[in-house]
Design a protein around this motif. Structure first.
Motif, PDB file in Angstrom:
ATOM      1  N   LYS A   4      -0.777  -0.574  -5.519  1.00 26.12           N
ATOM      2  CA  LYS A   4      -1.374  -1.815  -5.028  1.00 26.12           C
ATOM      3  C   LYS A   4      -2.719  -1.805  -5.669  1.00 26.12           C
ATOM      4  N   LYS A   5      -3.040  -3.159  -6.442  1.00 26.52           N
ATOM      5  CA  LYS A   5      -4.397  -3.540  -6.750  1.00 26.52           C
ATOM      6  C   LYS A   5      -5.280  -4.453  -6.116  1.00 26.52           C
ATOM      7  N   GLY A   6      -6.274  -4.350  -5.632  1.00 19.79           N
ATOM      8  CA  GLY A   6      -6.927  -5.474  -5.223  1.00 19.79           C
ATOM      9  C   GLY A   6      -6.205  -6.002  -3.792  1.00 19.79           C
ATOM     10  N   ASP A   7      -5.728  -7.168  -3.531  1.00 23.28           N
ATOM     11  CA  ASP A   7      -5.276  -7.797  -2.511  1.00 23.28           C
ATOM     12  C   ASP A   7      -3.502  -7.354  -2.722  1.00 23.28           C
ATOM     13  N   SER A  58       0.355 -10.954  -6.676  1.00 19.69           N
ATOM     14  CA  SER A  58       0.586 -11.344  -8.031  1.00 19.69           C
ATOM     15  C   SER A  58       1.077 -12.794  -8.178  1.00 19.69           C
ATOM     16  N   ASP A 111       0.782  -1.120  -0.001  1.00 16.66           N
ATOM     17  CA  ASP A 111      -0.177   0.085   0.000  1.00 16.66           C
ATOM     18  C   ASP A 111       0.909   1.262   0.143  1.00 16.66           C
TER      19      ASP A 111
END
Length: 299
Positions: free
Chosen positions: A125-128, A131, A112
């Motif tokens: 940061k995307k979603g959780d 990757s 984050d």
């Protein structure tokens, strides 16, 4: 072909202290302790790494990806010594499960706080923030070899192995985490988690599938090239199918080399930070060292 002296001069004049000692380790018999000493400057008090070790995100906070990057460097210069402070620090950071998703049993790829510092778009940061197995599989392997071996980390490796059994689509960056996993387990003679011979076969297929066959794109677009994998590492994965691609890339190195003797990155940040140019200036010697090492590969 590549103008080797021009590339060397570019590195000597432009590399950060860390990349400079990495160059000297490979080409001037510098000790690996000199590399460790420079790497320590990027290590935080929690044992993890940040501080623009990987120049595409300037976040000073520890992150799993930057820590994985440090492990790769230690592996490459043969400095993964379990009694060293640098390795003990990494173990401490990873075992603290900072930036680890307990439900999904994965370390985060993007954290984050990346958003608060200059960064390339893929570090937001995307979603959780997870990757796939990048960098979870190699971090799990590192802990099994240098920390406390637990079933949780074995599980991550088994799941990664199963994933490899069922898919050919695996990105180059993720694949490097799998290759590091193989090397760590093999070097430390850990043969009872997965079948290492089968793992190696799957990895050879995955590399062959991953490397771009369209040589016109080399150095122009962000595509996996032979030099991404075979710059002084993983040479036992070179198959007869890959050899002609290595030769082809070697043949065009001179064309890709810039006026100043260095090589360039093939990507942009797609974020508005002017620091991109600083990152590029840090990346270029690193990439030039990779090309110099790749140029030495005998097939």
């Amino acid at each position: 072909e590549m103008k080797k002296n021009a590339a060397i001069n570019f590195v000597l004049q432009n590399a950060r202290p860390l990349e400079l000692v990495i160059y000297k380790y490979f080409f001037e018999n510098e000790s690996n302790q000199a590399v460790v000493d420079e790497l320590l400057k990027f290590q935080n008090s929690d044992g993890g790494f940040g501080n623009a070790l990987e120049p595409d995100f300037f976040n000073p906070n520890s992150s799993p990806v930057a820590t994985n990057d440090a492990i790769i460097t230690l592996f490459r210069v043969n400095a993964l010594n379990r009694d060293s402070n640098i390795v003990k620090g990494i173990v401490r950071y990873l075992e603290s499960h900072d930036s680890f998703d307990e439900d999904k049993k994965r370390w985060l790829f993007a954290i984050d706080s990346n958003k608060d510092y200059p960064h390339a778009i893929w570090w937001k940061k995307k979603g959780d923030g997870i990757s796939g197995f990048n960098p979870s599989i190699s971090l799990a392997a590192f802990l099994i070899c240098y920390g406390n071996r637990t079933s949780l980390y074995e599980e991550i490796i088994k799941e990664g192995f199963e994933h490899l059994e069922t898919t050919e689509e695996i990105s180059g960056d993720s694949l490097k985490c799998f290759l590091l996993t193989y090397e760590l387990l093999k070097t430390n003679s850990i043969c009872d988690i997965i079948n290492l011979e089968r793992f190696k076969d799957l990895l050879c297929k995955a590399i062959d599938h991953s490397i771009c066959k369209d040589i016109e794109k080399y150095g122009v677009e962000y595509v996996p090239m032979p030099s991404d994998f075979f710059s002084g590492t993983y040479l036992e994965f070179i198959t007869p199918e890959i050899e002609p691609l290595i030769t082809a890339e070697k043949d065009i190195l001179g064309k890709l080399q810039m006026e100043d003797g260095g090589f360039d990155i093939t990507w942009k940040w797609y974020t508005p930070y002017p620091e991109f140019e600083q990152a590029r200036a840090w990346w270029r010697p690193r990439i030039t060292i990779e090309k110099l090492l790749f140029n030495e590969v005998q097939i």
